[in-house]
Motif scaffolding. Structure first.
Motif, PDB file in Angstrom:
ATOM      1  N   GLU B 326      34.024  29.220  42.476  1.00 27.83           N
ATOM      2  CA  GLU B 326      32.863  29.702  42.119  1.00 27.83           C
ATOM      3  C   GLU B 326      32.734  30.182  40.691  1.00 27.83           C
ATOM      4  O   GLU B 326      32.126  31.154  40.229  1.00 27.83           O
ATOM      5  CB  GLU B 326      31.980  30.960  43.015  1.00 27.83           C
ATOM      6  CG  GLU B 326      31.839  30.586  44.429  1.00 27.83           C
ATOM      7  CD  GLU B 326      31.241  31.494  45.156  1.00 27.83           C
ATOM      8  OE1 GLU B 326      30.929  32.535  44.461  1.00 27.83           O
ATOM      9  OE2 GLU B 326      31.179  31.228  46.259  1.00 27.83           O
ATOM     10  N   THR B 353      27.470  41.364  33.195  1.00 26.16           N
ATOM     11  CA  THR B 353      27.130  41.351  34.732  1.00 26.16           C
ATOM     12  C   THR B 353      26.317  40.008  35.312  1.00 26.16           C
ATOM     13  O   THR B 353      26.718  39.604  36.117  1.00 26.16           O
ATOM     14  CB  THR B 353      26.016  42.476  34.778  1.00 26.16           C
ATOM     15  OG1 THR B 353      25.169  42.664  33.703  1.00 26.16           O
ATOM     16  CG2 THR B 353      26.624  43.826  34.832  1.00 26.16           C
ATOM     17  N   THR B 354      25.687  39.457  34.132  1.00 25.11           N
ATOM     18  CA  THR B 354      25.157  38.097  34.343  1.00 25.11           C
ATOM     19  C   THR B 354      26.275  36.975  34.810  1.00 25.11           C
ATOM     20  O   THR B 354      26.164  36.548  35.947  1.00 25.11           O
ATOM     21  CB  THR B 354      24.455  37.513  33.177  1.00 25.11           C
ATOM     22  OG1 THR B 354      23.710  38.349  32.661  1.00 25.11           O
ATOM     23  CG2 THR B 354      23.617  36.184  33.526  1.00 25.11           C
ATOM     24  N   ARG B 355      27.488  37.194  34.050  1.00 22.15           N
ATOM     25  CA  ARG B 355      28.652  36.302  34.634  1.00 22.15           C
ATOM     26  C   ARG B 355      29.157  36.386  35.655  1.00 22.15           C
ATOM     27  O   ARG B 355      29.282  35.669  36.506  1.00 22.15           O
ATOM     28  CB  ARG B 355      29.627  36.542  33.462  1.00 22.15           C
ATOM     29  CG  ARG B 355      30.771  35.335  33.500  1.00 22.15           C
ATOM     30  CD  ARG B 355      31.398  35.632  32.277  1.00 22.15           C
ATOM     31  NE  ARG B 355      32.468  36.390  32.337  1.00 22.15           N
ATOM     32  CZ  ARG B 355      33.122  37.074  31.180  1.00 22.15           C
ATOM     33  NH1 ARG B 355      32.932  36.561  29.934  1.00 22.15           N
ATOM     34  NH2 ARG B 355      34.191  37.656  31.345  1.00 22.15           N
ATOM     35  N   GLU B 356      29.104  37.933  36.285  1.00 24.32           N
ATOM     36  CA  GLU B 356      29.661  38.307  37.628  1.00 24.32           C
ATOM     37  C   GLU B 356      28.759  37.703  38.614  1.00 24.32           C
ATOM     38  O   GLU B 356      29.336  37.010  39.656  1.00 24.32           O
ATOM     39  CB  GLU B 356      29.785  39.823  37.603  1.00 24.32           C
ATOM     40  CG  GLU B 356      30.466  40.467  36.691  1.00 24.32           C
ATOM     41  CD  GLU B 356      32.253  40.367  37.130  1.00 24.32           C
ATOM     42  OE1 GLU B 356      32.323  40.607  38.096  1.00 24.32           O
ATOM     43  OE2 GLU B 356      32.757  39.655  36.227  1.00 24.32           O
ATOM     44  N   ASN B 357      27.423  37.720  38.399  1.00 23.82           N
ATOM     45  CA  ASN B 357      26.498  37.598  39.505  1.00 23.82           C
ATOM     46  C   ASN B 357      26.084  35.973  39.548  1.00 23.82           C
ATOM     47  O   ASN B 357      25.426  35.673  40.212  1.00 23.82           O
ATOM     48  CB  ASN B 357      25.348  38.348  39.509  1.00 23.82           C
ATOM     49  CG  ASN B 357      25.802  39.696  39.502  1.00 23.82           C
ATOM     50  OD1 ASN B 357      26.899  40.092  40.155  1.00 23.82           O
ATOM     51  ND2 ASN B 357      24.938  40.561  38.851  1.00 23.82           N
ATOM     52  N   TYR B 358      26.467  35.224  38.694  1.00 21.92           N
ATOM     53  CA  TYR B 358      26.038  33.860  38.455  1.00 21.92           C
ATOM     54  C   TYR B 358      26.507  32.949  39.452  1.00 21.92           C
ATOM     55  O   TYR B 358      27.809  32.941  39.811  1.00 21.92           O
ATOM     56  CB  TYR B 358      26.366  33.382  36.995  1.00 21.92           C
ATOM     57  CG  TYR B 358      25.814  32.058  36.699  1.00 21.92           C
ATOM     58  CD1 TYR B 358      24.289  31.704  36.581  1.00 21.92           C
ATOM     59  CD2 TYR B 358      26.602  30.981  36.678  1.00 21.92           C
ATOM     60  CE1 TYR B 358      23.831  30.475  36.346  1.00 21.92           C
ATOM     61  CE2 TYR B 358      26.073  29.647  36.487  1.00 21.92           C
ATOM     62  CZ  TYR B 358      24.758  29.402  36.477  1.00 21.92           C
ATOM     63  OH  TYR B 358      24.300  28.079  36.240  1.00 21.92           O
ATOM     64  N   GLU B 359      25.596  32.203  40.021  1.00 21.33           N
ATOM     65  CA  GLU B 359      26.121  31.110  41.040  1.00 21.33           C
ATOM     66  C   GLU B 359      26.231  29.935  40.091  1.00 21.33           C
ATOM     67  O   GLU B 359      25.261  29.548  39.533  1.00 21.33           O
ATOM     68  CB  GLU B 359      25.239  30.845  42.138  1.00 21.33           C
ATOM     69  CG  GLU B 359      24.932  32.250  43.016  1.00 21.33           C
ATOM     70  CD  GLU B 359      25.725  32.072  44.136  1.00 21.33           C
ATOM     71  OE1 GLU B 359      25.749  30.993  44.846  1.00 21.33           O
ATOM     72  OE2 GLU B 359      26.147  32.996  44.766  1.00 21.33           O
TER      73      GLU B 359
END
Lengths: 361, 506
Positions: B326, B353-359
């Motif tokens: 992912e 945080t965007t990077r963590e949650n990005y699909e």
């Protein structure tokens, strides 16, 4: 020949070591141990308590060391609690620590205790293996002769109508896994509402309500045709097709050989050619296939024992795996792996022994 | 309301005919078998004095003719049932068989179109066309295509949703009407009855085809890619690499399949992240395979390498990273870069945080349970494929055209992938068909033990498992998926048999 067997044994030992390590690794992963701690101790333990619980029972040390202990090559752990009581791998709370052996592992014949039922694993497995042994024995007694007969009849005249009929049957049997044929058998022969049984009972041709029993639980004490026919047939059917096809291929190949043609030209009857000249040579290849079929049967045994409620080895394996019973699952795996490796060894040696072309050279 | 009958309005006429035909077939079959064991043969043609040939049918010929015509009679009855089901109005007239065959209308159209087109152009279609010279192969192909079309048109065929529950329909017999169906806009009947939770058995079987036919072929394809990528060099180069890989393959083969499944396909294993590691290795091999395949062929054409090979490989690599980890390198790089530029202010944290949650954009979202099922099946199958490929390569590498390529100065990978592999395709295609069937059986086994599958899933194996608890009282829920699985695997085996026979004819 001696060197060949020695080399095979060496490879087998290495394989067994690798496989048991893999099984040990997979059953002793951190989540498995955590689950063990929470089911045995307290379901609401904190992470620190879980670690403490595992440390107290010797699960905290490196995996390789624990594997060595389990094998019996590394001295079993001992641990002194703050209040001075000794606990260890090789002795229970009631035993005297001084008299306990240093090594206690599989090599010493100590398979440990089941983490769920607190029975000795060797006691549990022994009885269960005997039950599965009966199942396998009957399945083999049905499967091998009928498969060989089908294969030889199909292979002796390749391309004939008999060949086509029997080949289609064997293809169909390889396409029917145990969980399908078992279900169909039960519906057809062992259901009181569907299949043949209600009809036969109405006609007064059978005594009970069903033709066969859909559960083999009673077969654990007393094997009868009534309670054991369906599980045996279910196992035998799936393996049969494969052996029959191999026998057919081998027979068809032998029947095109030069010496068969010579025999025909000499005027030997077809019956004698098949029985005296072709059969023995055609049975060498199926022997290997039959031996290698045993590990395959293991899957079938697990399915059939689950489907028919027969508490044998396969059923134990399923229970051990679903209850996270680490020691029991490990021992089940050893048995399974050993069965596979031994059958491979026997098939290799048997092939060399049976085939004069290899044996003599 | 009463449940509808099995055969509807045609039943009173066709059922006796069909029964008679079946009885005749078996009687003739038994008599024929007895006669052939007694040594009787078909009659020989007689050459008449005027040089014409005539043929007088003997008793064996009569039994054979009886068998043939009874099969025709049964087939004719089945066709009439199907047509009757499609043409007659009203569920009572259609009956269950008619109702089911009417639902399968898109499949029938697809099958007829496929067969008409294929037989019409069979001489131009290579090995695929030759399949239509072989009755066994054609039957197998028909069965396989039936389930493929069912999977494609599943939403059109199914009468209800796979997990829609009508609680009044629990364990109801086949053909039971759904109470209040017209008011709720549902289909009027549960054609093959309801299961223990009140779901429609027929619809679950149809949607199950979709589940089975998406996982099984793809898993087999991956097993083949892995097996080929490892088997080619092992067979062609030999040496230490061969010894090592063969040993590992034998290790996996020595594991009883069921034990491997019980060890691998558990929630604890998913939690420990093992499937991701295994997927990381198993899924990388196909990417390497494609790259080597393209590179070895177009090594001397930089244009093709630059504009075709590299983009394809990079796209696959992105797909691989997105699916397994992912991870999307573009997003990672952009967010890191913007984060770097904005060090010390909130944008940086926001970027992280965007990077963590990005699909990831490219990447097939697979949940852990499905991934482990997939990986386990690939893992079990690939050593066998490896052994087959290795054996084939050992045989083919002694051929003259390989020697010619070596003399020409081709690299080893070119020879493996473009000289040896195409010549090994016959046995590999046959094995591919067989192996899809075997994979289907394996997936069914997993479902049967409830390993790694969603309990709601209409997967055939788990449906059989759910149905077996009340098997002796309510036999109808597990029977349709069991027969479906059997017919699909049988079709694949027959197809493989037909392909083998036809490819040996060359």
């Amino acid at each position: 020949m001696g060197l060949f067997i020695l080399r095979r044994l060496g490879v087998m030992l290495l394989t067994a070591l690798c496989l048991t390590f893999v099984v040990f690794f997979l059953t002793n992963l951190a989540p498995n141990l955590e689950k063990l701690a929470k089911t045995q101790g307290n379901a609401r333990m904190s992470d620190a308590e879980v670690t403490q619980w595992l440390d107290n029972r010797g699960y905290g040390r490196p995996l390789v060391v624990r594997y060595g202990e389990w094998l019996g090559l590394v001295p079993g752990w001992t641990r002194e609690a703050p209040n001075g009581t000794l606990t260890g791998r090789c002795f229970g709370p009631a035993d005297d620590p001084a008299e306990a052996p240093t090594f206690c592992g599989v090599l010493q014949g100590d398979f440990g205790y089941s983490t769920v039922s607190a029975n000795r694993v060797s006691d549990v497995i022994g009885g269960r293996l005997a039950l599965t042994g009966w199942l396998m024995l009957y399945a083999f007694a049905v499967m091998v002769p009928s498969a060989l007969a089908i294969g030889i009849l199909a292979g002796m005249r390749e391309g004939s109508r008999l060949d086509r009929t029997l080949s289609t049957f064997s293809i169909a049997s390889t396409a029917t896994p145990e969980y399908v044929s078992g279900v169909i058998f039960i519906i057809l022969l062992a259901s009181s509402t569907a299949g043949l049984s209600p009809w036969l009972a109405e006609m007064g041709w059978i005594e009970g309500r069903t033709l066969f029993l859909g559960s083999a639980r009673s077969a654990m004490e007393n094997i009868t045709f009534w309670n054991f026919a369906l599980p045996v047939a279910t196992i035998a059917l799936y393996g049969m097709g494969y052996i029959a096809r191999m026998t057919r291929a081998s027979m068809a190949e032998v029947m095109t050989a030069q010496y068969i043609r010579t025999a025909r030209l000499k005027g030997v009857s077809f019956r004698n050619i098949v029985l005296k000249h072709a059969l023995r040579n055609a049975l060498i290849a199926p022997f290997t296939v039959i031996m290698l079929q045993i590990p395959w049967l293991l899957t079938g045994v697990v399915i059939v024992e689950t489907l028919f409620n027969y508490n044998g080895f396969g059923w134990t394996l399923v229970q051990a795996a679903s209850n996270n019973d680490i020691e029991l699952l490990l021992s089940c795996s050893i048995v399974a792996v050993l069965v596979v490796l031994l059958t491979q060894l026997i098939s290799d040696i048997g092939y060399v022994y049976l085939n004069p072309r290899i044996r003599i050279s | 309301m009463e449940p509808i009958t099995w055969s509807g309005s045609l039943g009173p006429f066709l059922n006796p005919v069909m029964l008679a035909a079946v009885v005749l077939f078996f009687a003739a079959f038994v008599i024929n078998l007895v006669m052939s064991f007694a040594g009787m043969r078909q009659a020989e043609p007689i050459v008449n004095p005027d040089h014409t040939i005539s043929y007088r049918m003997g008793p064996v010929d009569f039994t054979l003719a009886a068998m043939k015509y009874s099969v025709f009679a049964v087939l004719a009855c089945i066709v009439i049932f199907i047509l009757g089901g499609i043409l007659q109005p009203g569920m009572e007239a259609k009956g269950i068989i008619g109702g089911v065959s009417a639902r399968f209308l898109p499949v029938w159209i697809g099958l007829v179109a496929t067969f008409v087109l294929s037989i019409r152009y069979k001489r131009r279609l290579g090995l695929y066309g030759k399949l239509f010279d072989n009755l066994i192969g054609m039957i197998g192909f028909g069965l396989v295509m039936f389930w493929i079309f069912t999977a494609i048109f599943a939403p059109m065929i199914a009468t209800h949703g796979a997990i829609d529950v009508v609680s009044a329909m629990r364990n109801d017999v086949p053909g039971s009407p759904v109470p209040g169906a017209a008011a709720d806009g549902l289909f009027s009947h549960y054609l093959l009855g309801g299961d223990a939770l009140g779901r429609d058995v027929f619809s679950r079987m149809v949607f199950g085809a979709r589940e089975v036919l998406t996982i099984a072929p793809v898993a087999t394809l991956f097993a083949f890619m892995v097996g080929i990528t490892l088997g080619l060099p092992a067979g062609y180069m030999g040496g230490r690499f061969d010894t090592l890989i063969t040993f590992v393959a034998n290790l996996v083969l020595a594991f009883p399949v069921i034990l491997l499944f019980y060890l691998l396909v558990t929630p604890e294993i998913v939690e420990a992240g093992v499937p991701v590691y295994m997927a990381a290795v198993l899924f990388l091999l196909p990417v390497i395979f494609i790259w080597v395949l393209l590179y070895s062929r177009y090594r001397n054409q930089p244009g093709v390498i630059k504009w075709v090979a590299i983009p394809i490989t990079l796209a696959l690599l992105l797909l691989y990273l997105g699916t397994v980890f992912e991870f999307d390198p573009f997003v990672w790089l952009t967010t890191s870069f913007i984060g770097y530029l904005n060090q010390g202010n909130p944008v940086s944290d926001w970027m992280l945080t965007t990077r963590e949650n990005y699909e990831p954009l490219v990447g097939i979202p697979i949940d852990g349970n499905l991934l482990i099922v997939f990986v386990a099946v690939v893992f079990v199958n690939s050593p066998t494929v490896f052994r087959i490929v290795r054996g084939l390569v050992l045989d083919i590498r002694t051929r003259d055209y390989v020697a010619a390529a070596q003399t020409r100065g081709e690299g080893p990978w070119y020879i493996m992938l473009w000289e040896i592999l195409p010549n090994a395709r016959g046995p590999l295609i046959v094995d591919f068909c067989l192996r899809i069937g075997y994979t289907t059986i394996l997936l069914g086994t997993l479902g049967f033990f409830g390993l790694g599958v969603d309990p709601e899933s209409p997967n055939w194996g788990s449906t059989i498992n759910e149905g077996r608890r009340l098997l002796t009282i309510y036999p109808h829920p597990p029977l349709p998926p069991a027969l479906a699985l059997m017919s699909l695997v049988l079709g694949l085996n027959l197809l493989a048999d037909g392909l083998r026979e036809e490819s040996l004819k060359d």
